[in-house]
Design a protein around this motif. Structure first.
Motif, PDB file in Angstrom:
ATOM      1  N   ARG A  86       0.812  -1.215   0.000  1.00  0.00           N
ATOM      2  CA  ARG A  86       0.000   0.000   0.000  1.00  0.00           C
ATOM      3  C   ARG A  86       0.849   1.271   0.000  1.00  0.00           C
ATOM      4  O   ARG A  86       0.324   2.362  -0.228  1.00  0.00           O
ATOM      5  N   THR A 724     -21.964  -5.005  -0.074  1.00  0.00           N
ATOM      6  CA  THR A 724     -20.771  -5.791   0.212  1.00  0.00           C
ATOM      7  C   THR A 724     -20.428  -6.621  -1.015  1.00  0.00           C
ATOM      8  O   THR A 724     -21.260  -6.791  -1.921  1.00  0.00           O
ATOM      9  N   PRO A 725     -19.225  -7.138  -1.109  1.00  0.00           N
ATOM     10  CA  PRO A 725     -18.881  -8.010  -2.240  1.00  0.00           C
ATOM     11  C   PRO A 725     -19.826  -9.189  -2.402  1.00  0.00           C
ATOM     12  O   PRO A 725     -20.181  -9.560  -3.517  1.00  0.00           O
ATOM     13  N   ALA A 744     -20.521  -2.896  -8.374  1.00  0.00           N
ATOM     14  CA  ALA A 744     -19.101  -3.268  -8.385  1.00  0.00           C
ATOM     15  C   ALA A 744     -18.222  -2.028  -8.574  1.00  0.00           C
ATOM     16  O   ALA A 744     -17.176  -1.895  -7.926  1.00  0.00           O
ATOM     17  N   LEU A 747     -18.037  -0.101  -5.310  1.00  0.00           N
ATOM     18  CA  LEU A 747     -17.065  -0.694  -4.383  1.00  0.00           C
ATOM     19  C   LEU A 747     -15.637  -0.433  -4.828  1.00  0.00           C
ATOM     20  O   LEU A 747     -14.722  -0.353  -4.005  1.00  0.00           O
ATOM     21  N   ASN A 748     -15.408  -0.333  -6.157  1.00  0.00           N
ATOM     22  CA  ASN A 748     -14.088  -0.081  -6.725  1.00  0.00           C
ATOM     23  C   ASN A 748     -13.075  -1.151  -6.335  1.00  0.00           C
ATOM     24  O   ASN A 748     -11.924  -0.861  -6.027  1.00  0.00           O
ATOM     25  N   GLU A 749     -13.523  -2.387  -6.326  1.00  0.00           N
ATOM     26  CA  GLU A 749     -12.619  -3.515  -6.101  1.00  0.00           C
ATOM     27  C   GLU A 749     -12.436  -4.227  -7.434  1.00  0.00           C
ATOM     28  O   GLU A 749     -13.391  -4.809  -7.981  1.00  0.00           O
ATOM     29  N   LYS A 750     -11.206  -4.201  -7.953  1.00  0.00           N
ATOM     30  CA  LYS A 750     -10.979  -4.738  -9.297  1.00  0.00           C
ATOM     31  C   LYS A 750     -11.371  -6.204  -9.444  1.00  0.00           C
ATOM     32  O   LYS A 750     -11.950  -6.588 -10.464  1.00  0.00           O
ATOM     33  N   PRO A 751     -11.058  -7.082  -8.507  1.00  0.00           N
ATOM     34  CA  PRO A 751     -11.487  -8.486  -8.677  1.00  0.00           C
ATOM     35  C   PRO A 751     -13.006  -8.624  -8.815  1.00  0.00           C
ATOM     36  O   PRO A 751     -13.486  -9.428  -9.622  1.00  0.00           O
ATOM     37  N   ILE A 752     -13.753  -7.823  -8.034  1.00  0.00           N
ATOM     38  CA  ILE A 752     -15.217  -7.887  -8.130  1.00  0.00           C
ATOM     39  C   ILE A 752     -15.688  -7.358  -9.483  1.00  0.00           C
ATOM     40  O   ILE A 752     -16.562  -7.945 -10.149  1.00  0.00           O
TER      41      ILE A 752
END
Length: 872
Positions: A86, A724-725, A744, A747-752
């Motif tokens: 990070r 949530t995911p 998705a 949330l800005n989570e690339k895997p999701i």
């Protein structure tokens, strides 16, 4: 106009000092750059710089075995504990003494650090827990009589954790992590010079020590009749401390006038890599000491060497040249070969598409860097003196440079060659350059004849000489609107605006209060800004020739006191002027930098001249001019700052002790009044990206790039506690693809995002893309472009790109300035795909043609054979 620019990357420097190292997966290389750490992704061919800064230049770095925790230690022994993934500082710590080497244990629970002639072992802080005193000292180990230079831990298979250290006292010593009954630290002596490195073999049967004079000793068990049964019943790997070690073999590199500077060892393949002071590296297999490979890769000594966990790649850093190399020794090819400017970087220019940056330096080199990956992809060495100005033609495929060697050169960025050289009738040094918007005329200002020369790019002939200035011409700028106006600024305190294609050469100069250092046209060509030596930025209306605004920037730009300054930073005149100006793309703001640690951004709309933000380019205390106040504790009895005392006489290497001053001049520690040179924190040139989303500064530490953080799409007003995911995946399973994709992106989570994106059926793509809210269109197009470069689902991604641009093209076009990076990413991805498909088709065509030809030949031979048989 947004002003939240954040530090993004360093491009112009790849290595300065300290040790380089690979990540545990072997795909990434870490290199210290000043007081920062740069990360080079060797697989994806990208580089980035961690946003954390040490107080001074980094001397040593170490990465935990799981790749989560990075420790960087500066020259004074002050350390940062960083969450590597990070890029966040977890803890600060002071080891109290300069650190030569720092190593994590194989299980990552301990950190061994050199501490003068001692070694300290600390418990590794937990990076998941915030603690008040995270560093806990385990033990301090003594025994060496000089500074410890390196530490290596025993193999993983060893039940008793131990480590071996080397020192300038020409010995190596073996210590155990915890006290062991009957064990005394073992000493490995016999070398005639300082021991550079000591290593364990993978099975623990051998220990190898390497000294500066080129000797390699192999140590193994020295069996005696009394303890032969004990040794036979115990495994070597589990009884390293109990073994009585003795010299088994002595080998020598036998390279005259060459010293060993750095070494590393790969236990699983028994490969020893050695870097020499002559710029040569060698690869030997131990214990047989078989020379596998030797190569000269640098003109200066190799400062640091590392080997990847798999043993395939070797990394080298050369401090004096600023080189960083990664070599695959089996195929004998370079994976990475980068070098910054040898001397200071003087000037820079953005290409019209904003994807590349060109830099020119005092070393006469012209380098072109990619903004996307941070690498230099071409270097031009035709100039023989410092390059003072560079600029791109409007279409971006031609680069012009002006140098003090008396030439202006044009470089073709398609064929990578110098296709035109412009010179003056009588020799003159050029310090500034400008190209008209059509790219057909290039102008350069002279420092000695005080004239402006103009040439035709097509023919290379001199078109005109503009005379009138009474001092060196310091800066030039063509009007960006194509009005055939050329502005020139000079040290004679005037600006002249020439009508370059008009018949009359009568020019009424614009008079200023001090020497002109830099000028810049507003993008609409209606306003001209000029910075002067007294720290002011003056603005003129181009049509009327009248002054429209003045910004007094002396207090804004002043800051930082040099170590030998007699006056305070507030009263110093050397840092109170802007040497470079740049307008934003919309003309609302001006970016200004000078001989100080600050770069200032001013809002100049409607004649306001308000300071919007000040950027500090560096907090590195190793540079001169970064401190506001001097420390009186660093002043000796003679009134001299101890940082300025030349201590080269105490250096260990002969080439570092050599006196390079004039004959008869005293040097070294004998004369305490001898000064040494320290780099100053200053900005030579600042430029905005054509899109206004980033700006770059040619500084002492390299090419600094600041950009707007546009990678995060986070809207807290749209978030709920139920988002949530797992909730996104449940909605996706129900077949509500549009809702799942929007959630998705929230949330800005690339895997999701990737999981939802790839689950959308091909038949529903057009419907989902049309109904996608406008706020998420740039993020969707950016994600699709990235997916297109890495995924094998070519048709799927192309349908997405086509549908998004077709359905929302008007929205993107109306905001082209804001979304230009997204559109360029999509264009680049489509271009790469087109190139890949074209190459594949060419290869298939060639293969099919070859098969057809072979079939024809075979049938011809068969026909001949059958005809011959019938004749018989």
């Amino acid at each position: 106009m947004k002003a939240n620019y954040k530090f993004s990357n360093i491009c112009g420097t790849v290595y300065q000092q300290g040790n380089i190292l690979f990540t545990p997966d072997g795909n990434t290389l870490l290199s210290p750059v000043g007081n920062r750490v740069s990360v080079f992704d060797l697989v994806n061919n990208k580089s980035r710089t961690l946003p954390v800064e040490n107080r001074k230049n980094i001397a040593a770095i170490a990465l935990s075995p799981d790749g989560n925790v990075l420790v960087s230690v500066d020259e004074d022994g002050r350390a940062l504990l960083v969450n590597f993934k990070r890029g966040v500082v977890l803890h600060h710590f002071n080891f109290q003494k300069p650190v030569q080497d720092i190593q994590f244990s194989h299980d990552g629970k301990f950190i061994a650090v050199t501490h003068g002639s001692h070694v300290q072992v600390w418990r590794t802080p937990n990076h998941l827990v915030r603690e008040f005193a995270p560093f806990v000292l385990h033990r301090t180990y003594t025994g060496h009589h000089a500074d410890v230079s390196s530490i290596r831990w025993s193999p993983d298979s060893s039940k008793i954790s131990c480590f071996i250290t080397t020192s300038r006292d020409m010995t190596a010593r073996l210590f155990t992590l915890d006290p062991l009954e009957g064990f005394r630290p073992k000493t490995f002596a016999g070398h005639k010079d300082a021991v550079v490195g000591a290593y364990f073999s993978a099975n623990g049967k051998f220990i190898y020590t390497v000294s500066r004079d080129g000797a390699v000793f192999t140590w193994t068990a020295k069996e005696e009749p009394d303890d032969a049964e004990q040794l036979a019943s115990s495994s070597f790997a589990h009884s390293i401390p109990q073994i009585r070690w003795g010299v088994h073999d002595r080998h020598y590199f036998n390279l005259p006038h060459t010293k060993v500077v750095c070494t590393t060892f790969h236990p699983s393949s028994n490969l020893l890599v050695v870097g020499f002071s002559s710029g040569v590296f060698g690869l030997w297999e131990l214990p047989s000491f078989t020379n596998i490979h030797t190569l000269s890769i640098s003109q200066e000594k190799i400062s640091s060497v590392a080997i990847s966990p798999t043993g395939e790649w070797l990394a080298f850093g050369a401090r004096r040249l600023g080189q960083l190399l990664v070599w695959e020794w089996q195929s004998e090819s370079y994976i990475l070969k980068q070098q910054g400017h040898y001397f200071d970087m003087n000037t820079l220019a953005y290409a019209p598409d904003g994807q590349t940056i060109a830099t020119g330096g005092d070393d006469g080199k012209l380098k072109v860097w990619s903004v996307q990956n941070g690498f230099c992809f071409v270097t031009f060495s035709e100039h023989t003196a410092p390059i003072m100005g560079i600029t791109f033609a409007k279409h971006g495929s031609v680069l012009f440079s002006a140098s003090l060697d008396g030439t202006v050169r044009a470089f073709d960025l398609v064929r990578y060659r110098n296709f035109r050289t412009f010179t003056s009738p009588s020799p003159a040094q050029f310090s500034s350059i400008a190209v008209d918007p059509s790219g057909e005329v290039v102008a350069a200002g002279s420092t000695d004849t005080f004239e402006v020369f103009m040439w035709s790019v097509q023919t290379g002939k001199l078109l005109d000489i503009l005379a009138g200035h009474e001092a060196p011409v310091s800066t030039l700028a063509f009007s960006p609107t194509g009005a055939n106006q050329l502005a020139s600024g000079s040290w004679d305190r005037t600006i002249r605006i020439w009508s370059v294609f008009g018949r009359s050469r009568a020019v009424e100069p614009l008079t200023l209060s001090s020497d002109v250092l830099s000028i810049a046209f507003r993008p609409d060509g209606m306003e001209l800004g000029a910075s002067t030596l007294d720290g002011q930025i003056t603005f003129f209306d181009v049509r009327s020739g009248k002054q429209s605004n003045v910004i007094d920037g002396r207090k804004d730009v002043s800051g930082g006191r040099k170590a030998d300054d007699r006056v305070a930073a507030a009263n110093s005149s050397s840092t109170k002027a802007f040497t470079s100006l740049a307008y934003t793309a919309d003309g609302s703001c001006v970016l200004a930098g000078g001989n100080s640690k600050y770069v200032c951004l001013y809002d100049v709309r409607e004649g306001e001249g308000v300071l919007v933000k000040k950027f500090q380019i560096s907090e590195n205390l190793s540079l001169d001019g970064t401190q506001e106040f001097l420390d009186s504790r660093k002043v000796n009895d003679a009134g001299i700052n101890i940082d300025l005392i030349d201590d080269r006489g105490n250096a260990s290497d002969l080439e570092d002790r050599m006196d390079t001053s004039l004959p008869g001049a005293s040097r070294g520690a004998g004369d305490m009044s001898v000064r040494k040179h320290r780099q100053e924190a200053r900005t030579k040139c600042v430029r905005f990206s054509p899109t206004g989303r980033a700006w770059a500064a040619a500084s002492t530490e390299g090419l600094l790039i600041y950009s707007l953080d546009d990678t995060v799409m986070f809207d807290p007003f749209d978030l709920t506690i139920d988002l949530t995911p797992q909730a996104v995946l449940n909605i996706l399973a129900e077949g509500e693809y549009l809702k799942a994709l929007v959630l998705a992106f929230r949330l800005n989570e690339k895997p999701i995002i990737q999981q939802v994106y790839e689950r959308i059926p091909r038949s529903d793509i057009r419907l989902v893309a049309r109904q996608m809210p406008n706020v998420y269109i740039p993020a969707l197009l950016r994600f699709t472009s990235e997916h297109l470069e890495k995924s094998p689902h070519l048709e799927f991604d192309l349908i997405w790109v086509q549908t998004v641009i077709t359905a929302h093209g008007r929205f993107l076009r109306d905001r082209s300035g804001e979304h230009a990076p997204v559109l360029r990413a999509a264009q680049k991805a489509l271009g790469d795909v087109e190139g890949s498909i074209s190459r594949l088709c060419d290869e298939n065509t060639s293969t099919l043609q070859y098969l057809i030809d072979q079939s024809v030949v075979k049938h011809g031979l068969d026909d001949d054979t059958s005809s011959n048989a019938s004749d018989d």
